[in-house]
Design a protein around this motif. Structure first.
Motif, PDB file in Angstrom:
ATOM      1  N   LEU A 148      39.238  30.432  37.909  1.00 20.42           N
ATOM      2  CA  LEU A 148      37.573  30.081  38.089  1.00 20.42           C
ATOM      3  C   LEU A 148      37.443  29.442  39.265  1.00 20.42           C
ATOM      4  CD1 LEU A 148      36.772  28.776  34.484  1.00 20.42           C
ATOM      5  CD2 LEU A 148      36.429  31.073  35.374  1.00 20.42           C
ATOM      6  N   VAL A 149      38.205  28.302  39.719  1.00 19.14           N
ATOM      7  CA  VAL A 149      38.179  27.908  41.171  1.00 19.14           C
ATOM      8  C   VAL A 149      38.257  29.012  42.253  1.00 19.14           C
ATOM      9  CG1 VAL A 149      39.021  26.110  42.598  1.00 19.14           C
ATOM     10  CG2 VAL A 149      38.902  25.658  40.052  1.00 19.14           C
ATOM     11  N   TYR A 150      39.182  29.696  42.061  1.00 17.31           N
ATOM     12  CA  TYR A 150      39.272  30.739  43.171  1.00 17.31           C
ATOM     13  C   TYR A 150      37.996  31.661  43.152  1.00 17.31           C
ATOM     14  CZ  TYR A 150      43.728  29.582  44.885  1.00 17.31           C
ATOM     15  OH  TYR A 150      45.154  28.880  45.221  1.00 17.31           O
ATOM     16  N   LEU A 151      37.504  32.110  41.925  1.00 19.30           N
ATOM     17  CA  LEU A 151      36.585  32.867  41.799  1.00 19.30           C
ATOM     18  C   LEU A 151      35.188  32.247  42.369  1.00 19.30           C
ATOM     19  CD1 LEU A 151      36.996  34.501  38.109  1.00 19.30           C
ATOM     20  CD2 LEU A 151      37.052  35.840  40.603  1.00 19.30           C
ATOM     21  N   LEU A 154      33.707  39.753  44.415  1.00 16.02           N
ATOM     22  CA  LEU A 154      34.316  39.496  43.202  1.00 16.02           C
ATOM     23  C   LEU A 154      34.397  40.742  42.607  1.00 16.02           C
ATOM     24  CD1 LEU A 154      31.584  36.542  42.338  1.00 16.02           C
ATOM     25  CD2 LEU A 154      34.193  36.429  42.639  1.00 16.02           C
ATOM     26  N   ARG A 155      35.016  41.562  43.074  1.00 17.67           N
ATOM     27  CA  ARG A 155      35.556  42.886  42.340  1.00 17.67           C
ATOM     28  C   ARG A 155      36.881  43.197  42.782  1.00 17.67           C
ATOM     29  NH1 ARG A 155      30.298  46.765  43.867  1.00 17.67           N
ATOM     30  NH2 ARG A 155      28.704  45.351  43.388  1.00 17.67           N
ATOM     31  N   LEU A 165      38.131  44.189  46.283  1.00 18.88           N
ATOM     32  CA  LEU A 165      38.164  43.520  47.360  1.00 18.88           C
ATOM     33  C   LEU A 165      38.796  41.857  46.988  1.00 18.88           C
ATOM     34  CD1 LEU A 165      34.758  44.070  49.162  1.00 18.88           C
ATOM     35  CD2 LEU A 165      36.979  44.492  49.733  1.00 18.88           C
ATOM     36  N   PHE A 166      39.104  41.813  45.666  1.00 21.05           N
ATOM     37  CA  PHE A 166      39.744  40.584  45.378  1.00 21.05           C
ATOM     38  C   PHE A 166      40.969  40.779  44.190  1.00 21.05           C
ATOM     39  CE2 PHE A 166      40.070  36.577  42.879  1.00 21.05           C
ATOM     40  CZ  PHE A 166      40.722  35.717  43.700  1.00 21.05           C
ATOM     41  N   ARG A 167      41.981  40.074  44.384  1.00 23.62           N
ATOM     42  CA  ARG A 167      43.114  40.459  43.527  1.00 23.62           C
ATOM     43  C   ARG A 167      43.973  39.013  43.470  1.00 23.62           C
ATOM     44  NH1 ARG A 167      44.844  45.596  43.364  1.00 23.62           N
ATOM     45  NH2 ARG A 167      43.270  47.079  43.686  1.00 23.62           N
TER      46      ARG A 167
END
Length: 331
Positions: free
Chosen positions: A279-282, A294-295, A298-300
């Motif tokens: 949650l912090v990274y998001l 946030l998809r 583009l984010f893993r």
């Protein structure tokens, strides 16, 4: 993000469906040399995030479901077998128990990719057939990247031939440590060319680069050379993903997008094992780069145990009680 139907268009995993793929650019040494990193300011900013951003109840469940969709479910063990990889792929297809998804009103949830060594590509591709979940392979002498250069390039080509749709390469840290940005650029260009249509994630091994300034400059050079993602770590270093390093890399991505118009993905890896950390990274991604990142294209998250803790938290949301971790095995 709210609870509801999760879109199951598997093409959403691929950046070029939504974005023009980063083609790279000529090495701009003025830009690279101008990159700076104020450690005290970066650490102060990163330190505010865990306590300042919090989501609860249905919103938290929705954010955790989004985190699941962005996981590169990973096994990189010396004793990996086709059977273990097949079990991991089954978990990738059904990352959260069906009864929990039904209670949450979610359908079609899968992870972002499955990440394995070269020898496990074939069983992973077979196990994921028809799912739309890509197979990612670590390459280029992972994790140290010290094998002969021609063999590193050949390894990429063999992994692509075997069916890997994403390649996680490791850069030569020594090029960064001695400031050989031209050498790093040429190396990354060669790796990108060897990948062909497969997407390339450049692993910087940030825990071994010495300074945040080196992290910023290496991030820029890899993007200039055509990286589709930049990634913190192999997960094998003593220091892996951290919030200060992530902040530096995200800001490099933002600057690259502002100057070129191309979006590059971000992947923190190593040491992210708790749902609260995801949650912090998001929240950092949302604040620094915006909702578009946030998809899963583009984010893993590079993770193996993170999924189990997220599933525990989702069960708590549904039932009000925590279950034993063994009820949520990742494979």
């Amino acid at each position: 993000m709210t609870t509801g139907t999760v879109h199951t268009d598997k093409a959403a995993h691929w950046p070029q469906v939504h974005e023009a793929r980063n083609p790279g650019m000529a090495l701009d040494m003025d830009w690279v040399r101008a990159a700076r990193a104020n450690r005290s300011a970066i650490e102060r900013r990163a330190g505010t995030l865990p306590g300042r951003r919090s989501v609860k109840k249905d919103y938290q469940a929705a954010w955790l479901a989004r985190a699941v969709s962005c996981i590169d479910l990973t096994t990189l063990a010396g004793d990996d077998t086709p059977g273990r990889v097949a079990r991991l792929c089954a978990k990738a297809r059904q990352p959260v128990r069906a009864d929990l998804l039904e209670a949450l009103g979610l359908t079609g949830l899968t992870v972002g990719a499955v990440c394995v060594y070269h020898d496990m590509i074939e069983p992973a591709v077979k196990a994921l057939e028809g799912s739309g979940i890509p197979v990612a392979a670590v390459s280029t002498g992972f994790p140290a990247g010290l094998s002969p250069f021609h063999l590193r390039v050949a390894e990429i080509e063999e992994s692509v031939k075997a069916g890997a749709q994403e390649i996680d390469i490791v850069i030569s840290r020594r090029l960064v440590l001695r400031g050989d940005w031209q050498g790093l650029y040429q190396e990354m260009c060669a790796f990108r060319a060897a990948c062909g249509e497969a997407h390339v994630k450049a692993i910087l091994a940030t825990g071994e680069l010495g300074t945040l300034q080196n992290v910023a400059r290496a991030s820029l050079v890899c993007m200039m050379a055509g990286a589709d993602f930049i990634k913190t770590s192999t997960g094998k270093e003593s220091v892996n993903a951290t919030l200060p390093v992530s902040l530096v890399m995200m800001r490099a991505i933002r600057e690259y997008h502002d100057r070129t118009g191309y979006r590059v993905g971000y992947k923190p890896a190593g040491g992210i094992s708790k749902a609260k950390d995801s949650l912090v990274y998001l929240s950092m991604i949302k604040e620094e780069l915006g909702d578009r990142w946030l998809r899963p294209d583009l984010f893993r998250f590079g993770a193996s145990s993170l999924l189990g803790d997220i599933e525990r938290q989702l069960e708590h949301h549904v039932t009000g009680a925590y279950s034993a971790s063994w009820r949520h095995a990742i494979g």
